[in-house]
Write a protein that holds these residues in place. Structure first.
Motif, mmCIF file in Angstrom:
data_model
loop_
_atom_site.group_PDB
_atom_site.id
_atom_site.type_symbol
_atom_site.label_atom_id
_atom_site.label_comp_id
_atom_site.label_asym_id
_atom_site.label_seq_id
_atom_site.Cartn_x
_atom_site.Cartn_y
_atom_site.Cartn_z
ATOM 1 N N ILE A 66 0.826 -1.205 0.000
ATOM 2 C CA ILE A 66 0.000 0.000 0.000
ATOM 3 C C ILE A 66 0.862 1.257 0.000
ATOM 4 N N ALA A 67 1.835 1.333 0.912
ATOM 5 C CA ALA A 67 2.706 2.508 0.980
ATOM 6 C C ALA A 67 3.502 2.661 -0.315
ATOM 7 N N SER A 68 3.942 1.549 -0.905
ATOM 8 C CA SER A 68 4.693 1.602 -2.163
ATOM 9 C C SER A 68 3.822 2.162 -3.283
ATOM 10 N N LEU A 69 2.588 1.686 -3.352
ATOM 11 C CA LEU A 69 1.660 2.155 -4.383
ATOM 12 C C LEU A 69 1.381 3.640 -4.233
ATOM 13 N N VAL A 70 1.068 4.079 -3.001
ATOM 14 C CA VAL A 70 0.725 5.486 -2.759
ATOM 15 C C VAL A 70 1.918 6.390 -3.066
ATOM 16 N N MET A 71 3.115 5.986 -2.623
ATOM 17 C CA MET A 71 4.299 6.795 -2.915
ATOM 18 C C MET A 71 4.517 6.910 -4.420
ATOM 19 N N GLY A 72 4.405 5.789 -5.127
ATOM 20 C CA GLY A 72 4.585 5.818 -6.574
ATOM 21 C C GLY A 72 3.566 6.689 -7.279
ATOM 22 N N SER A 73 2.293 6.591 -6.869
ATOM 23 C CA SER A 73 1.230 7.346 -7.540
ATOM 24 C C SER A 73 1.326 8.843 -7.248
ATOM 25 N N VAL A 113 5.428 18.529 -2.354
ATOM 26 C CA VAL A 113 4.905 17.206 -2.711
ATOM 27 C C VAL A 113 5.598 16.121 -1.900
ATOM 28 N N ALA A 114 6.885 16.327 -1.551
ATOM 29 C CA ALA A 114 7.588 15.350 -0.724
ATOM 30 C C ALA A 114 6.987 15.290 0.676
ATOM 31 N N ILE A 115 6.658 16.467 1.241
ATOM 32 C CA ILE A 115 6.046 16.508 2.585
ATOM 33 C C ILE A 115 4.665 15.862 2.550
ATOM 34 N N MET A 160 21.114 13.305 -0.409
ATOM 35 C CA MET A 160 20.060 13.286 -1.428
ATOM 36 C C MET A 160 18.731 13.819 -0.908
ATOM 37 N N LEU A 161 18.668 14.158 0.382
ATOM 38 C CA LEU A 161 17.432 14.713 0.946
ATOM 39 C C LEU A 161 17.279 16.164 0.488
ATOM 40 N N LEU A 162 16.117 16.478 -0.083
ATOM 41 C CA LEU A 162 15.865 17.814 -0.641
ATOM 42 C C LEU A 162 15.034 18.644 0.334
ATOM 43 N N PHE A 163 15.681 19.554 1.054
ATOM 44 C CA PHE A 163 14.965 20.410 2.006
ATOM 45 C C PHE A 163 14.753 21.825 1.473
ATOM 46 N N SER A 164 15.335 22.138 0.326
ATOM 47 C CA SER A 164 15.192 23.492 -0.232
ATOM 48 C C SER A 164 14.857 23.416 -1.714
ATOM 49 N N LEU A 213 16.113 12.662 -9.614
ATOM 50 C CA LEU A 213 15.243 13.548 -8.841
ATOM 51 C C LEU A 213 14.126 12.756 -8.174
ATOM 52 N N TYR A 214 13.575 11.765 -8.878
ATOM 53 C CA TYR A 214 12.509 10.932 -8.305
ATOM 54 C C TYR A 214 13.013 10.192 -7.072
ATOM 55 N N LEU A 215 14.232 9.644 -7.155
ATOM 56 C CA LEU A 215 14.816 8.926 -6.025
ATOM 57 C C LEU A 215 15.033 9.854 -4.836
ATOM 58 N N LYS A 216 15.497 11.075 -5.107
ATOM 59 C CA LYS A 216 15.701 12.054 -4.040
ATOM 60 C C LYS A 216 14.385 12.408 -3.359
ATOM 61 N N LEU A 217 13.331 12.569 -4.164
ATOM 62 C CA LEU A 217 12.011 12.880 -3.590
ATOM 63 C C LEU A 217 11.496 11.714 -2.749
ATOM 64 N N ALA A 218 11.764 10.474 -3.187
ATOM 65 C CA ALA A 218 11.335 9.297 -2.420
ATOM 66 C C ALA A 218 12.028 9.266 -1.060
#
Length: 513
Positions: free
Chosen positions: A111-118, A297-299, A287-291, A132-137
């Motif tokens: 479930i968490a995998s599906l929601v994160m992907g979508s 969308v990450a939050i 790789m964590l994007l705080f700025s 960039l997708y990996l960093k957002l994950a």
């Protein structure tokens, strides 16, 4: 002030967590504090060889399930397969130190995998900009852990109670349907496939791409699905045969990989996983994007996946704790799950929690403590260091079959039937949640689930049930005259029971009623 203090204590500290610190010496208080924050110091001194034997057996058993599922669920989240194995190594070790459940098996979940992907693919394409997708994950995973740990630290666990059982039944069933539909791309070997997850676009995409269907995939699909389903049915009918369903995914992966390697020259059009890097989890703190402009969308993704994974983890933990008759501290569980996700985000892991399928196998295999998670992590470590090249020829169709088999158990039609018999409003909430996920989107389905749950709470608060009571002949007991046909009303009196506290939100309604 005394009344206020008492009321706040009842709301936020119903279990009075500091009671055991009273009248204790300073060294004893420090020891109790350490045991409270790190439960392994509480049960660790009593650990022995007999417990270790049971935990090793159960740990190796769930590892056989965790390795193929980890690879499969990472692809479900649109992440590289290796991330799923990384997420089955570090988080279980953190949970073994901080968790209070003896049977919760930690790792990626569907479930968490599906929601994160979508949710992330709505902002960034995993194929066009994978970095960039990996960093957002990873960033979403950090915020999921921060949110979970904050709920536990501030003792706000009641927030997740707004996701009622009825809405969760509908949401998970809808998510299972969506997850299964997404696997049609891998199962049928389709190249041109929609990026949307709703049922109508997916069916339409399959129909328009029917010429791309790979007939070489059909035979292994049927064989592996039958193998998984037979194993699942055997373990359901006889819990002692848990090892059959647990070993089926890994057995299929090994067999399919060998077949793919031996007949690679004849199997055209069958996609394989490809190269998987050997070695331990690389650090990912940088790789964590705080700025970033994508921080919002990450939050949002972190909070949504955090709530879902926390709800699943605590529900699974308390279920098996009740079966084995031991207590589980919900707030400790929140802090443990939050801590493992925050640490995981810095070690190339994405959102993890307790999995029901792996926890059930862990329980049936005879796990005694959280050390079984450490044994599973050790098995994953050996895989990461030495066995990764063996997965190069694993067909993607096998991973799709593993995912479908894993999510079949999420469709709890019996629970939906019970809801229809017991409470039609609960069934309506379940149905709304299911329809929202399948026909609109996963986030909308979750929003509908929360909205319907909140509406039901407000409905019960503002429109409480009021029943007329009558006396049961020969007793001094008064019950509802609608529920008990033999109850007799007292002449010249109307006796009413209001099934709620009376206050400003319902006083006018009750007066009119």
């Amino acid at each position: 002030m005394e009344k206020l203090k008492q009321r706040v204590g009842e709301i936020f500290f119903p279990d009075d967590p500091l009671h055991k610190f009273k009248n204790q010496t300073l060294p004893k208080k420090l020891l109790l504090g350490l045991q409270f924050l790190v439960p392994v110091f509480e049960w660790g001194p009593q650990y022995n060889l007999k417990l270790l034997r049971s935990d090793v057996v159960s740990g190796l058993t769930i590892a056989s399930l965790a390795i193929p599922q980890g690879i499969s669920y990472a692809k479900l989240a649109k992440l590289p397969p290796i991330i799923g194995l990384y997420s089955s190594f570090v988080p279980p070790m953190i949970y073994a130190l901080l968790g209070s459940s003896r049977h919760l098996a930690v790792g990626p979940v569907s479930i968490a995998s599906l929601v994160m992907g979508s949710m992330l693919t709505q902002e960034v394409s995993a194929t066009e900009d994978p970095t960039l997708y990996l960093k957002l994950a990873f960033t979403a995973t950090f915020f999921a852990g921060l949110f979970q740990a904050s709920l536990g630290l501030l003792r706000l666990g009641f927030v997740i109670d707004f996701l009622s059982k009825a809405t969760l039944v509908g949401f998970t069933a809808g998510a299972a349907v969506v997850v299964s539909l997404q696997q049609l791309k891998g199962l049928l070997g389709i190249v041109t496939f929609t990026t949307k997850m709703e049922i109508v676009p997916v069916i339409s995409s399959v129909f328009h791409s029917r010429d791309e269907v790979s007939h070489q995939n059909q035979k292994p699909i049927i064989q592996n699905l039958l193998l998984f389903l037979i194993g699942l049915l055997m373990s359901m009918k006889n819990p002692k045969l848990f090892w059959v369903s647990a070993a089926a995914p890994l057995t299929s992966v090994i067999a399919a990989t060998l077949a793919s390697f031996m007949f690679s020259s004849k199997l055209h059009g069958v996609k394989i996983i490809g190269h998987l890097p050997k070695g331990l989890n690389p650090p990912s703190m940088d790789m964590l994007l705080f700025s970033s402009s994508h921080l919002a969308v990450a939050i949002k993704t972190g909070i949504v996946t955090g709530i879902l994974s926390l709800t699943e983890g605590i529900a699974v933990g308390t279920t098996f704790a009740s079966l084995a008759n031991y207590p589980v501290d919900g707030n400790k569980e929140m802090m443990a799950i939050g801590a493992m996700n925050m640490v995981g985000s810095c070690t190339s892991c994405y959102v993890t929690t307790g999995s029901f399928s792996r926890s059930a196998v862990n329980y049936n295999a005879g796990a005694k403590t959280a050390v079984s998670n450490t044994v599973m992590a050790a098995a994953v470590l050996v895989t990461l260091l030495f066995l990764m090249p063996l997965f190069h020829y694993t067909p993607e169709v096998i991973l799709a079959a593993i995912i479908i088999t894993a999510v079949i158990g999420l469709v709890d039609y019996r629970a939906a039937g019970r809801l229809w018999k017991v409470d039609k409003l609960d069934f309506a909430a379940c149905l709304c949640s299911f329809v929202g996920v399948v026909f609109v989107s996963v986030p909308v389905g979750l929003s509908v689930a929360v909205g319907v749950s909140m509406f039901k709470v407000l409905l019960h608060v503002t429109r409480p049930n009021a029943v007329v009571l009558g006396n049961l002949p020969g007793t001094q007991i008064y019950q509802s005259v609608q529920r008990y046909g033999e109850a007799e009303r007292v002449a010249s009196f109307l006796i009413v029971a209001v099934e709620s506290p009376i206050y400003f939100a319902n006083s006018t309604y009750l007066k009119e009623r």
